[in-house]
Write an enzyme that holds these catalytic residues in place. Structure first.
Site, PDB file in Angstrom:
ATOM      1  N   LYS A 133       0.870  -1.181   0.000  1.00 35.05           N
ATOM      2  CA  LYS A 133       0.000   0.000   0.000  1.00 35.05           C
ATOM      3  C   LYS A 133       0.899   1.219   0.000  1.00 35.05           C
ATOM      4  CE  LYS A 133      -1.969   2.800   2.392  1.00 35.05           C
ATOM      5  NZ  LYS A 133      -1.785   4.276   2.253  1.00 35.05           N
ATOM      6  N   GLU A 156       9.914  15.213  16.684  1.00 31.50           N
ATOM      7  CA  GLU A 156      10.476  15.023  15.349  1.00 31.50           C
ATOM      8  C   GLU A 156       9.755  15.928  14.350  1.00 31.50           C
ATOM      9  OE1 GLU A 156       9.182  11.514  13.282  1.00 31.50           O
ATOM     10  OE2 GLU A 156      11.087  11.258  12.265  1.00 31.50           O
ATOM     11  N   GLU A 210       8.851   0.113  11.537  1.00 32.41           N
ATOM     12  CA  GLU A 210       9.967   1.067  11.349  1.00 32.41           C
ATOM     13  C   GLU A 210       9.351   2.444  11.525  1.00 32.41           C
ATOM     14  OE1 GLU A 210      13.185   0.818  10.759  1.00 32.41           O
ATOM     15  OE2 GLU A 210      13.426  -1.311  10.352  1.00 32.41           O
ATOM     16  N   CYS A 244      13.823   9.390   8.199  1.00 37.60           N
ATOM     17  CA  CYS A 244      13.688   8.933   9.584  1.00 37.60           C
ATOM     18  C   CYS A 244      14.996   9.082  10.354  1.00 37.60           C
ATOM     19  CB  CYS A 244      13.217   7.489   9.604  1.00 37.60           C
ATOM     20  SG  CYS A 244      14.234   6.397   8.602  1.00 37.60           S
TER      21      CYS A 244
HETATM   22  P1  NAD Z   1       2.098   7.909   8.531  1.00 37.46           P
HETATM   23  O1  NAD Z   1       2.182   7.047   9.731  1.00 37.46           O
HETATM   24  O2  NAD Z   1       1.159   9.046   8.549  1.00 37.46           O
HETATM   25  O3  NAD Z   1       1.668   7.036   7.246  1.00 37.46           O
HETATM   26  C1  NAD Z   1       2.438   5.944   6.782  1.00 37.46           C
HETATM   27  C2  NAD Z   1       1.534   4.995   5.984  1.00 37.46           C
HETATM   28  O4  NAD Z   1       0.580   4.421   6.861  1.00 37.46           O
HETATM   29  C3  NAD Z   1       0.744   5.640   4.851  1.00 37.46           C
HETATM   30  O5  NAD Z   1       0.734   4.766   3.740  1.00 37.46           O
HETATM   31  C4  NAD Z   1      -0.659   5.754   5.454  1.00 37.46           C
HETATM   32  O6  NAD Z   1      -1.697   5.784   4.470  1.00 37.46           O
HETATM   33  C5  NAD Z   1      -0.727   4.505   6.296  1.00 37.46           C
HETATM   34  N1  NAD Z   1      -1.677   4.545   7.422  1.00 37.46           N
HETATM   35  C6  NAD Z   1      -2.065   5.609   8.155  1.00 37.46           C
HETATM   36  N2  NAD Z   1      -2.915   5.239   9.134  1.00 37.46           N
HETATM   37  C7  NAD Z   1      -3.047   3.889   9.038  1.00 37.46           C
HETATM   38  C8  NAD Z   1      -3.752   2.909   9.792  1.00 37.46           C
HETATM   39  N3  NAD Z   1      -4.519   3.247  10.844  1.00 37.46           N
HETATM   40  N4  NAD Z   1      -3.648   1.617   9.426  1.00 37.46           N
HETATM   41  C9  NAD Z   1      -2.872   1.248   8.389  1.00 37.46           C
HETATM   42  N5  NAD Z   1      -2.174   2.146   7.618  1.00 37.46           N
HETATM   43  C10 NAD Z   1      -2.252   3.446   7.954  1.00 37.46           C
HETATM   44  O7  NAD Z   1       3.592   8.367   8.238  1.00 37.46           O
HETATM   45  P2  NAD Z   1       4.141   9.372   7.120  1.00 37.46           P
HETATM   46  O8  NAD Z   1       3.758  10.770   7.480  1.00 37.46           O
HETATM   47  O9  NAD Z   1       3.757   8.860   5.768  1.00 37.46           O
HETATM   48  O10 NAD Z   1       5.726   9.179   7.280  1.00 37.46           O
HETATM   49  C11 NAD Z   1       6.517   9.946   8.128  1.00 37.46           C
HETATM   50  C12 NAD Z   1       6.954   9.152   9.339  1.00 37.46           C
HETATM   51  O11 NAD Z   1       7.566   7.937   8.920  1.00 37.46           O
HETATM   52  C13 NAD Z   1       8.007   9.856  10.171  1.00 37.46           C
HETATM   53  O12 NAD Z   1       7.685   9.735  11.538  1.00 37.46           O
HETATM   54  C14 NAD Z   1       9.308   9.083   9.879  1.00 37.46           C
HETATM   55  O13 NAD Z   1      10.272   9.150  10.890  1.00 37.46           O
HETATM   56  C15 NAD Z   1       8.779   7.707   9.659  1.00 37.46           C
HETATM   57  N6  NAD Z   1       9.710   6.907   8.873  1.00 37.46           N
HETATM   58  C16 NAD Z   1      10.399   5.899   9.501  1.00 37.46           C
HETATM   59  C17 NAD Z   1      11.337   5.153   8.799  1.00 37.46           C
HETATM   60  C18 NAD Z   1      12.112   4.040   9.473  1.00 37.46           C
HETATM   61  O14 NAD Z   1      12.756   3.257   8.771  1.00 37.46           O
HETATM   62  N7  NAD Z   1      12.087   3.918  10.783  1.00 37.46           N
HETATM   63  C19 NAD Z   1      11.569   5.429   7.453  1.00 37.46           C
HETATM   64  C20 NAD Z   1      10.861   6.456   6.847  1.00 37.46           C
HETATM   65  C21 NAD Z   1       9.922   7.189   7.561  1.00 37.46           C
END
Ligand code: NAD
Length: 471
Positions: A167, A370, A240, A274
């Site tokens: 997704k 963050e 992650e 991240c």
């Molecule tokens: P987000 O959590 O808003 O969304 C991530 C994904 O989850 C999207 O595809 C979204 O549609 C989906 N999603 C949202 N709610 C959901 C639910 N209830 N159930 C299932 N799926 C759901 O994150 P974002 O804003 O897209 O990304 C930024 C964040 O990601 C930052 O906090 C960053 O640090 C983190 N990140 C972590 C890593 C790592 O490897 N640790 C890598 C990249 C980004």
């Protein structure tokens, strides 16, 4: 309309959503907004494809992964342009993500082979440890490195013998959907399925009883919701999540030498990574010099849309994140002294200049949280024990780094940090063969390296008595 890959076919949906150019705020494409029947169909196709994919020889699965990597490399120019368009980032960054990271991780996992291990063998018994694929994996991807993060889930999932439903993030689906189209004739039908859609599609994957594992990358807040939502089906889970990486500059560091590297690792992809430097702890004796060096570099950076060949840094990728970063700019203004950047650019798009803020401390939101944008807080410390304690006090523990001229001494400090990755005189150095663990509330279930394959496999022991029982 761009279409989704479901069961080997490019598929439309009853619903559509807009994709926005972050440089202008204009709509640049419409993509399917996967509805429940699309998610259901993708899971059913992945489930049907699993037995045949699982039973292929490792070499045959590897050949498919290599072909997927080659297809990406052959179409890199088009894919990079698409990635620049939907993220706004400079071309060099898009090339790094497509050619180095996405292609590199696919090829690395194509080389791994899972073999049974012999645990015990004597006259009476033989005990083997096997690792077996789980079934259908649901992969949920964020917007900041959409192609790399998808490939870093697809590659180990497939190498382990699973099938997958990906997704994509709502604001960056285009390049991954196009990759799905490029893969349609080389991946057996149903082995890889790629959906575009909102959070609802993600939730359906998480709750579905035919999905054996969720591999999620995104915010800690969403990670918590997913962890609660998998409880009824007790799925395997990789999370992650967010990071708030600390970098510690030791008193013997040479500011002129390290400042450009620290700057690059703090503002990589305009801070939307991240594991970039999000808190910079600098020894008292170097504090003013380091603040000045960071501010000078930030002021001279070229901020522009990825279509501009001179662009070094791009916009914040989407409106929701832009508003979040504006909130942290206001926090920075309230808490400390902004010495570069600070005010969003006028005009269309989500451009925020690289912002450096000094005279801030732990306990302030700009240090503790963050922002996930181009803001770097610089914190003064006098004693190394304090710096380490503050670095470790965060609930996040993704990455961290230590900078100093005496590499052995810096490495000793590195060993006292609690983050999953610690780098010395570098930061966020990613490599497919090196695990990228997350500790504390940054997640669990490692990605990268051989260790990144294991969360896609179930353990099984086979314990054989050598002599048949007689009655
Ligand atoms: P987000 O959590 O808003 O969304 C991530 C994904 O989850 C999207 O595809 C979204 O549609 C989906 N999603 C949202 N709610 C959901 C639910 N209830 N159930 C299932 N799926 C759901 O994150 P974002 O804003 O897209 O990304 C930024 C964040 O990601 C930052 O906090 C960053 O640090 C983190 N990140 C972590 C890593 C790592 O490897 N640790 C890598 C990249 C980004």
């Amino acid at each position: 309309m761009v279409r989704m890959l479901i069961g080997g076919k490019m598929t439309e949906s009853a619903r559509a959503m807009d994709v926005i150019d972050p440089c202008t705020g204009a709509v640049i494409a419409h993509v399917p907004d996967a509805c429940p029947s699309d998610v259901e169909a993708a899971i059913a196709c992945a489930k049907a494809a699993f037995p045949a994919w699982r039973d292929l020889a490792t070499a045959e699965r590897s050949a498919v992964l290599q072909a997927m990597a080659t297809r990406i490399a052959e179409n890199a120019d088009e894919l990079c342009e698409l990635l620049v368009l939907e993220t706004g980032r400079p071309m060099g960054l898009a090339q790094f993500e497509i050619l180095h990271l996405a292609q590199g991780y696919l090829r690395y996992y194509a080389t791994l082979e899972v073999k049974p291990e012999l645990i015990v063998e004597d006259e009476t018994r033989r005990v083997e440890l096997h690792r077996k694929p789980l079934g259908v994996v649901g992969a949920i991807v964020p917007w900041n490195a959409p192609v790399f993060i998808a490939c870093n889930k697809i590659a180990p999932a497939l190498a382990a013998g699973n099938t997958i439903v990906v997704k994509t993030a709502p604001s960056t689906p285009l390049t991954t959907l196009r990759i799905g189209e490029l893969w349609a004739d080389i991946v057996p039908d149903g082995v890889v399925n790629i959906l575009s859609g909102g959070n609802e599609a993600g939730s359906l994957l998480v709750e579905h009883h035919d999905v054996a594992k969720i591999s999620f990358t995104g915010s800690t807040a969403t990670g918590r919701k997913i962890m609660a939502a998998v409880a009824p089906t007790l799925k395997r889970l990789t999370l992650e999540l967010g990071g708030n990486d600390a970098a510690i500059v030791l008193p013997d560091a040479d500011v002129a030498t390290i400042a450009p590297a620290i700057f690059a690792f703090a503002f990589f992809n305009s801070g939307q990574v991240c594991a970039v430097i999000k808190r910079l702890y600098v020894h008292d004796s170097l504090y003013d010099a380091m603040c000045e060096a960071m501010a000078d570099l930030a002021k001279s950076a070229k901020l522009s849309g990825g279509g501009d060949p001179a662009a070094e840094f791009g916009p914040v990728q989407n409106l929701a994140q832009y508003q979040k970063v504006l909130h942290y700019l206001a926090e920075a203004r309230r808490s400390g002294k902004i010495i570069a950047g600070g005010d969003p650019l006028e005009g269309p798009g989500y451009f925020i200049p690289l912002t450096v803020v000094r005279d801030v401390n732990d306990g302030m939101a700009i240090v503790d949280e963050e922002p996930f944008g181009p803001i770097l807080p610089i914190i003064r410390y006098s004693h190394i024990d304090t710096a380490i304690a503050l670095a470790n006090a965060s609930p996040f523990a993704l990455g961290g780094s230590v900078w100093g001229s005496d590499v052995a001494a810096a490495s000793k400090v590195a060993a006292r940090m609690e983050s999953g990755s610690v780098w010395v005189n570098q930061h966020c150095a990613l490599d497919p063969q090196v695990p990228f663990p997350a500790n504390k509330q940054s997640g669990f279930g490692v990605e990268g390296g051989v260790e990144g394959l294991y969360p896609y496999l179930a353990l099984q022991t086979i314990n054989i008595a050598k002599s048949a029982l007689t009655t």
